[in-house]
Design a protein around this motif. Structure first.
Motif, mmCIF file in Angstrom:
data_model
loop_
_atom_site.group_PDB
_atom_site.id
_atom_site.type_symbol
_atom_site.label_atom_id
_atom_site.label_comp_id
_atom_site.label_asym_id
_atom_site.label_seq_id
_atom_site.Cartn_x
_atom_site.Cartn_y
_atom_site.Cartn_z
ATOM 1 N N PHE A 5 0.870 -0.915 -0.170
ATOM 2 C CA PHE A 5 -0.061 0.143 0.133
ATOM 3 C C PHE A 5 0.900 1.440 -0.043
ATOM 4 N N ILE A 6 1.686 1.096 0.847
ATOM 5 C CA ILE A 6 2.667 2.466 0.931
ATOM 6 C C ILE A 6 3.491 2.732 -0.600
ATOM 7 N N ALA A 7 4.014 1.527 -0.984
ATOM 8 C CA ALA A 7 4.703 1.614 -2.110
ATOM 9 C C ALA A 7 3.741 1.992 -3.306
ATOM 10 N N ALA A 8 2.369 1.672 -3.260
ATOM 11 C CA ALA A 8 1.520 2.388 -4.342
ATOM 12 C C ALA A 8 1.215 4.035 -4.270
ATOM 13 N N LEU A 9 1.347 4.143 -2.895
ATOM 14 C CA LEU A 9 1.148 5.565 -2.676
ATOM 15 C C LEU A 9 2.270 6.485 -3.119
ATOM 16 N N VAL A 10 3.723 5.829 -2.895
ATOM 17 C CA VAL A 10 4.917 6.552 -3.332
ATOM 18 C C VAL A 10 4.786 6.763 -4.937
ATOM 19 N N GLU A 11 4.321 5.619 -5.341
ATOM 20 C CA GLU A 11 4.103 5.560 -7.033
ATOM 21 C C GLU A 11 3.331 6.927 -7.495
ATOM 22 N N VAL A 12 2.357 7.159 -6.623
ATOM 23 C CA VAL A 12 1.641 8.502 -6.912
ATOM 24 C C VAL A 12 2.062 9.624 -6.728
ATOM 25 N N VAL A 13 2.599 9.800 -5.839
ATOM 26 C CA VAL A 13 3.134 11.134 -5.230
ATOM 27 C C VAL A 13 4.472 11.362 -4.955
ATOM 28 N N GLY A 14 5.370 10.350 -5.239
ATOM 29 C CA GLY A 14 6.637 10.457 -4.682
ATOM 30 C C GLY A 14 7.117 9.840 -3.525
ATOM 31 N N PRO A 15 8.303 9.412 -3.304
ATOM 32 C CA PRO A 15 8.789 9.002 -1.813
ATOM 33 C C PRO A 15 8.910 10.424 -0.867
ATOM 34 N N GLU A 16 8.982 11.723 -1.258
ATOM 35 C CA GLU A 16 9.155 12.824 -0.207
ATOM 36 C C GLU A 16 7.590 13.288 0.143
ATOM 37 N N GLN A 17 6.831 12.776 -0.564
ATOM 38 C CA GLN A 17 5.571 13.341 -0.265
ATOM 39 C C GLN A 17 4.486 12.056 0.594
ATOM 40 N N ARG A 37 -5.456 12.390 20.176
ATOM 41 C CA ARG A 37 -4.042 11.895 19.916
ATOM 42 C C ARG A 37 -4.081 11.280 18.582
ATOM 43 N N PRO A 38 -3.972 12.137 17.378
ATOM 44 C CA PRO A 38 -4.126 11.443 16.214
ATOM 45 C C PRO A 38 -3.029 10.512 15.583
ATOM 46 N N GLN A 39 -3.370 9.488 15.091
ATOM 47 C CA GLN A 39 -2.526 8.404 14.692
ATOM 48 C C GLN A 39 -2.880 7.970 13.270
ATOM 49 N N ALA A 40 -2.118 7.714 12.221
ATOM 50 C CA ALA A 40 -2.297 7.341 10.912
ATOM 51 C C ALA A 40 -1.208 6.370 10.585
ATOM 52 N N ALA A 41 -1.467 5.650 9.289
ATOM 53 C CA ALA A 41 -0.496 4.716 8.594
ATOM 54 C C ALA A 41 0.557 5.783 7.976
ATOM 55 N N ALA A 42 0.047 6.857 7.353
ATOM 56 C CA ALA A 42 1.178 7.693 6.621
ATOM 57 C C ALA A 42 0.320 9.090 6.290
ATOM 58 N N ILE A 43 1.134 10.097 6.140
ATOM 59 C CA ILE A 43 0.523 11.388 5.937
ATOM 60 C C ILE A 43 1.137 11.423 4.105
ATOM 61 N N VAL A 44 -0.186 11.861 3.573
ATOM 62 C CA VAL A 44 0.259 11.657 2.055
ATOM 63 C C VAL A 44 0.012 13.304 1.760
ATOM 64 N N ARG A 45 0.637 13.791 0.834
ATOM 65 C CA ARG A 45 0.881 15.210 0.256
ATOM 66 C C ARG A 45 0.831 15.188 -1.191
ATOM 67 N N PRO A 46 -0.554 14.993 -1.823
ATOM 68 C CA PRO A 46 -0.566 15.286 -3.217
ATOM 69 C C PRO A 46 -0.235 16.657 -3.677
ATOM 70 N N ALA A 47 0.032 16.662 -5.028
ATOM 71 C CA ALA A 47 0.212 17.809 -5.655
ATOM 72 C C ALA A 47 -0.607 18.686 -6.389
ATOM 73 N N ASP A 48 -1.879 17.772 -6.871
ATOM 74 C CA ASP A 48 -2.732 18.405 -7.641
ATOM 75 C C ASP A 48 -4.202 17.366 -7.697
ATOM 76 N N VAL A 49 -5.055 17.660 -8.361
ATOM 77 C CA VAL A 49 -6.237 17.135 -8.203
ATOM 78 C C VAL A 49 -6.278 15.797 -8.763
ATOM 79 N N ASN A 50 -5.478 15.586 -9.736
ATOM 80 C CA ASN A 50 -4.903 14.207 -10.241
ATOM 81 C C ASN A 50 -4.546 13.228 -9.260
ATOM 82 N N GLU A 51 -3.569 13.648 -8.762
ATOM 83 C CA GLU A 51 -2.937 12.722 -7.576
ATOM 84 C C GLU A 51 -3.712 12.402 -6.559
#
Length: 471
Positions: A5-17, A37-51
């Motif tokens: 799952f993380i690898a699939a996210l990285v493929e979309v937005v890049g590893p730094e995001q 006390r928030p917790q999550a599997a990851a923070i994802v920072r897309p660049a645009d609506v397509n991402e």
């Protein structure tokens, strides 16, 4: 599957995001009031609506929930993810462009990650005014303002945030994009879907951009701070001022003496405007986009007449920008002063303006009976019926002891608001904080309708689950 799952996210937005943990992720997993006390599997920072669209497709494939986040300045935990394995935070701060300003249509198209202050500065540079006034303007972002239908200091004239919306771009739960960035003021070709998404707190779709209606900047402006004998005088005076100024009261704030005292005790640049304290105060701003010099004189005349009738005790009028800022500082210093004064139990309520005096007169004695020496810190937007009916701990009580009364005090206030047909979520939203109270106080029919809308647009319950309504 987690690694896939993380690898699939990285493929979309890049590893730094894709932030997994550590210092980089910490700001996105902080709830500033400390209630969650928030917790999550990851923070994802897309660049645009397509991402964003592609991220939602990936999340659906792996059955992971998505918690949208803009400026993370909310007060009810609406962007506080709570599942370290089954949720990701989708932060929108990289979608920060002003796409267009249409001068002839008096609109701007702005992305969800743009701060309110940057959007306002862009509007001002084009000769317009974006009239959404929030204390967090430098930090809050347009997406969060829309998702919560944020209120603010000038709703009495300009309306809530939804009243500025002429079109939206939204990514749905399955990744499809609804583009309605039309800027139309008239469109009766179906249900008002714009209005459905505004205020939905990211539970129905992710707002990525909006067309906002702009106003002309004020040409005449004045601010008055009035000492009053009671709340009834505030209600009467605001009504009279609106009538006498041709409905050009743009801010109207009720302030209790307890609230003013806190502001002046904890903010070094706040000075009481009157030698003697009064039970209540009214801060009023009038403004109009037409040129001239009649509005200030109308304000002064109306206040002088009210003083002759003993409707007000005293008043001071600020005409210069510095004087107006100084008077507004008395109001905007209250929330941080409350924090400095110790634990407080907050209520964001609304009632018909005419019902405010009866509500306050009924509730304050009940509060003192429940917790002797409690300090009700009451202030808010009397012009639109929204009060911050906040309760500060007694001076001699510890924060922990006061917090032990929280559930009982919430119920005391909320039950009375509901009995008077008001709302317990006026301008801050429901978030995670008030979900149970909403179910307790709203009718079963209304809860069924809320759940039906949620199920129709997010049948997998993957968009901000547990916020607003549970299904």
């Amino acid at each position: 599957m987690a690694a896939e799952f993380i690898a699939a996210l990285v493929e979309v937005v890049g590893p730094e995001q894709v932030l997994i943990d550590g210092e980089q992720a910490a700001p996105y997993l902080t709830e500033w009031r400390g209630a969650f006390r928030p917790q999550a599997a990851a923070i994802v920072r897309p660049a645009d609506v397509n991402e964003i669209s592609r991220v939602l497709v990936v999340a659906a494939r792996y059955n992971v929930a998505v918690v949208p986040q803009a400026g993370n300045t909310g007060t009810v935990g609406g962007s506080a993810a709570d599942d370290a394995k089954g949720e990701i935070v989708l932060n929108l701060e990289r979608l920060n462009r002003v796409r267009e300003i249409d001068a002839h249509n008096a609109t701007m198209t702005v992305e969800a990650g743009c701060t309110l202050a940057d959007a306002q500065r862009a509007a001002e540079a084009a000769g317009f005014y974006l009239p959404i006034q929030l204390a967090s303007r430098e930090r809050c972002r347009i997406g969060g303002n829309l998702a919560t239908n944020a209120g603010g200091l000038n709703v009495v004239y300009y309306g809530n945030t939804r009243d500025r919306v002429l079109g939206l771009e939204v990514v749905l739960a399955d990744g499809r994009v609804w583009d309605n960035l039309t800027g139309l003021r008239k469109d009766n070709s179906g249900y008002d879907l714009n209005d459905l998404f505004v205020g939905s707190e990211g539970t129905l779709g992710i707002i990525t951009a909006a067309v906002l209606e702009l106003a002309d900047p004020p040409q005449q402006r004045a601010v008055a701070f009035c000492a009053l004998p009671d709340v009834e005088a505030a209600v009467t005076l605001q009504s009279r001022l609106r009538r006498e100024t041709g409905q050009h009261v743009v801010g109207c704030e009720l302030i209790s003496d307890q609230a003013l005292a806190l502001a002046c005790d904890y903010a070094s640049d706040c000075v009481r405007p009157f030698a003697e304290p009064s039970p209540w105060y009214l801060l009023v701003e009038v403004a109009i986009s037409a040129a001239g010099d009649w509005l200030t004189s109308t304000l002064k005349r109306t206040l002088d007449e009210a003083r002759q009738e003993s409707l007000i005790i005293d008043r001071v009028v600020g005409e210069s920008a510095s004087d107006m800022d100084r008077l507004w500082k008395l109001r905007t210093s209250i929330p941080p002063a409350q924090t400095a004064a110790g634990a407080s139990i907050k209520h964001d309520i609304s009632l018909p303006v005419s019902s405010l005096p009866a509500f306050i007169a009924d509730m304050v004695p009940r509060l003192h009976a429940a917790v002797p020496a409690i300090r009700p810190c009451i202030f808010g937007h009397v012009g639109d019926g929204n009060l911050h009916f906040n309760l500060t701990r007694p001076v001699t009580m510890s924060d922990a002891d006061f917090r032990s009364h929280e559930a009982a005090l919430h119920r005391l206030v909320h039950d009375r608001v509901a009995a008077m047909r008001g709302s317990i979520a006026a301008e801050h939203g429901v978030g995670r904080l008030k979900v149970d109270e909403i179910v307790r106080l709203k009718s079963p029919v209304e809860i069924d309708m809320l759940r039906a809308v949620k199920a129709a647009l997010d049948p997998g319950n993957r968009l901000n689950p547990g916020v607003v309504v549970r299904i």
